[in-house]
Design a protein around this motif. Structure first.
Motif, short mmCIF file in Angstrom:
data_model
loop_
_atom_site.label_atom_id
_atom_site.label_comp_id
_atom_site.label_asym_id
_atom_site.label_seq_id
_atom_site.Cartn_x
_atom_site.Cartn_y
_atom_site.Cartn_z
N ARG A 162 -4.97 -2.71 1.24
CA ARG A 162 -6.32 -2.45 0.67
C ARG A 162 -6.74 -1.00 0.95
N ARG A 163 -6.41 -0.52 2.16
CA ARG A 163 -6.74 0.86 2.53
C ARG A 163 -6.00 1.85 1.63
N PHE A 164 -4.71 1.61 1.41
CA PHE A 164 -3.94 2.52 0.55
C PHE A 164 -4.43 2.45 -0.90
N ASP A 165 -4.81 1.25 -1.36
CA ASP A 165 -5.32 1.11 -2.72
C ASP A 165 -6.65 1.86 -2.89
N ALA A 166 -7.47 1.82 -1.86
CA ALA A 166 -8.79 2.47 -1.93
C ALA A 166 -8.70 3.98 -1.74
N HIS A 167 -7.63 4.43 -1.08
CA HIS A 167 -7.50 5.87 -0.75
C HIS A 167 -6.10 6.35 -1.15
N PRO A 168 -5.84 6.48 -2.44
CA PRO A 168 -4.48 6.88 -2.87
C PRO A 168 -4.05 8.25 -2.36
N ASP A 169 -5.00 9.09 -1.99
CA ASP A 169 -4.61 10.40 -1.43
C ASP A 169 -3.84 10.23 -0.12
N LEU A 170 -4.14 9.15 0.64
CA LEU A 170 -3.40 8.89 1.87
C LEU A 170 -1.95 8.54 1.57
N VAL A 171 -1.75 7.79 0.49
CA VAL A 171 -0.38 7.43 0.09
C VAL A 171 0.42 8.70 -0.21
N GLU A 172 -0.20 9.63 -0.89
CA GLU A 172 0.49 10.89 -1.20
C GLU A 172 0.82 11.65 0.08
N LEU A 173 -0.12 11.69 1.01
CA LEU A 173 0.14 12.39 2.28
C LEU A 173 1.27 11.71 3.06
N ILE A 174 1.27 10.39 3.06
CA ILE A 174 2.32 9.65 3.77
C ILE A 174 3.66 9.84 3.07
N ASP A 175 3.63 9.87 1.77
CA ASP A 175 4.87 10.07 1.01
C ASP A 175 5.54 11.39 1.37
N ASN A 176 4.77 12.37 1.79
CA ASN A 176 5.32 13.68 2.14
C ASN A 176 5.89 13.74 3.56
N LEU A 177 5.70 12.67 4.35
CA LEU A 177 6.25 12.66 5.71
C LEU A 177 7.76 12.44 5.65
N LYS A 178 8.46 13.05 6.57
CA LYS A 178 9.92 12.86 6.63
C LYS A 178 10.24 11.41 6.94
N GLU A 179 9.51 10.83 7.89
CA GLU A 179 9.70 9.42 8.25
C GLU A 179 8.34 8.77 8.42
N TYR A 180 8.23 7.53 7.97
CA TYR A 180 7.00 6.74 8.17
C TYR A 180 7.39 5.28 8.31
N THR A 181 6.89 4.66 9.35
CA THR A 181 7.11 3.24 9.57
C THR A 181 5.76 2.61 9.89
N GLY A 182 5.46 1.50 9.23
CA GLY A 182 4.21 0.82 9.52
C GLY A 182 4.00 -0.33 8.55
N SER A 183 2.98 -1.13 8.82
CA SER A 183 2.67 -2.27 7.96
C SER A 183 2.33 -1.78 6.55
N ALA A 184 2.89 -2.45 5.56
CA ALA A 184 2.65 -2.12 4.15
C ALA A 184 2.92 -0.65 3.88
N ALA A 185 3.99 -0.12 4.47
CA ALA A 185 4.34 1.29 4.26
C ALA A 185 4.33 1.58 2.76
N PRO A 186 3.62 2.64 2.36
CA PRO A 186 3.49 2.92 0.92
C PRO A 186 4.55 3.88 0.40
N GLY A 187 4.54 4.04 -0.92
CA GLY A 187 5.36 5.04 -1.57
C GLY A 187 6.84 4.90 -1.25
N ARG A 188 7.48 6.03 -1.04
CA ARG A 188 8.93 6.03 -0.82
C ARG A 188 9.32 5.41 0.52
N HIS A 189 8.36 5.18 1.41
CA HIS A 189 8.65 4.57 2.70
C HIS A 189 8.53 3.04 2.67
N ALA A 190 8.15 2.49 1.52
CA ALA A 190 8.01 1.03 1.39
C ALA A 190 9.36 0.36 1.64
N VAL A 191 9.31 -0.78 2.31
CA VAL A 191 10.55 -1.52 2.57
C VAL A 191 10.64 -2.77 1.74
#
Length: 135
Positions: A106-135
């Motif tokens: 819900r947070r990522f849906d409400a704030h898509p700019d965060l998804v873009e910022l996370i997508d630019n990270l080399k590595e990201y792990t977390g619940s409901a990881a968005p973008g290219r880090h989604a599992v």
């Protein structure tokens, strides 16, 4: 009870002045709050970490969407190379993990700019990881 934990490493090339400002800001954010702690991450592959304690899913979701938290993410994520978040809870609900993931979604849906910022990270792990880090 929910213990929300994050671990992160700053990108190479970020100035020491900026790193010091990040540390000072996160330390100040948690000072005087016995339910939150920020400091160096020792014994792992990350440089810094934080733990905050939340009574229930409602307070957890409120924290995740608090304007101050969103601002820290928007300022800090561009400076981070790799980031991990995870939660520890004594909640016996078998759907607890899905409920945490739904909060993040819900947070990522409400704030898509965060998804873009996370997508630019080399590595990201977390619940409901968005973008290219989604599992």
């Amino acid at each position: 009870m929910i213990y929300h934990c994050i671990r992160f490493t700053i990108k190479p090339g970020v100035s020491q002045e900026t790193v010091d400002a990040i540390i000072a800001g996160m330390t100040a954010e948690n000072s005087g709050d016995s339910s939150a702690f920020f400091g160096r991450d020792v014994g792992g592959e990350y440089e810094y970490g934080a733990v905050s304690v939340w009574e229930d899913l409602e307070s957890y979701e409120a924290m995740m969407n608090d304007p101050a938290h969103l601002e820290i993410d928007r300022v800090g994520l561009p400076l981070i190379e790799k980031f991990m978040s995870f939660d520890i809870s004594d909640d016996p609900d078998p759907e607890f993990a899905e409920k945490i993931a739904a909060i993040h979604q819900r947070r990522f849906d409400a704030h898509p700019d965060l998804v873009e910022l996370i997508d630019n990270l080399k590595e990201y792990t977390g619940s409901a990881a968005p973008g290219r880090h989604a599992v």
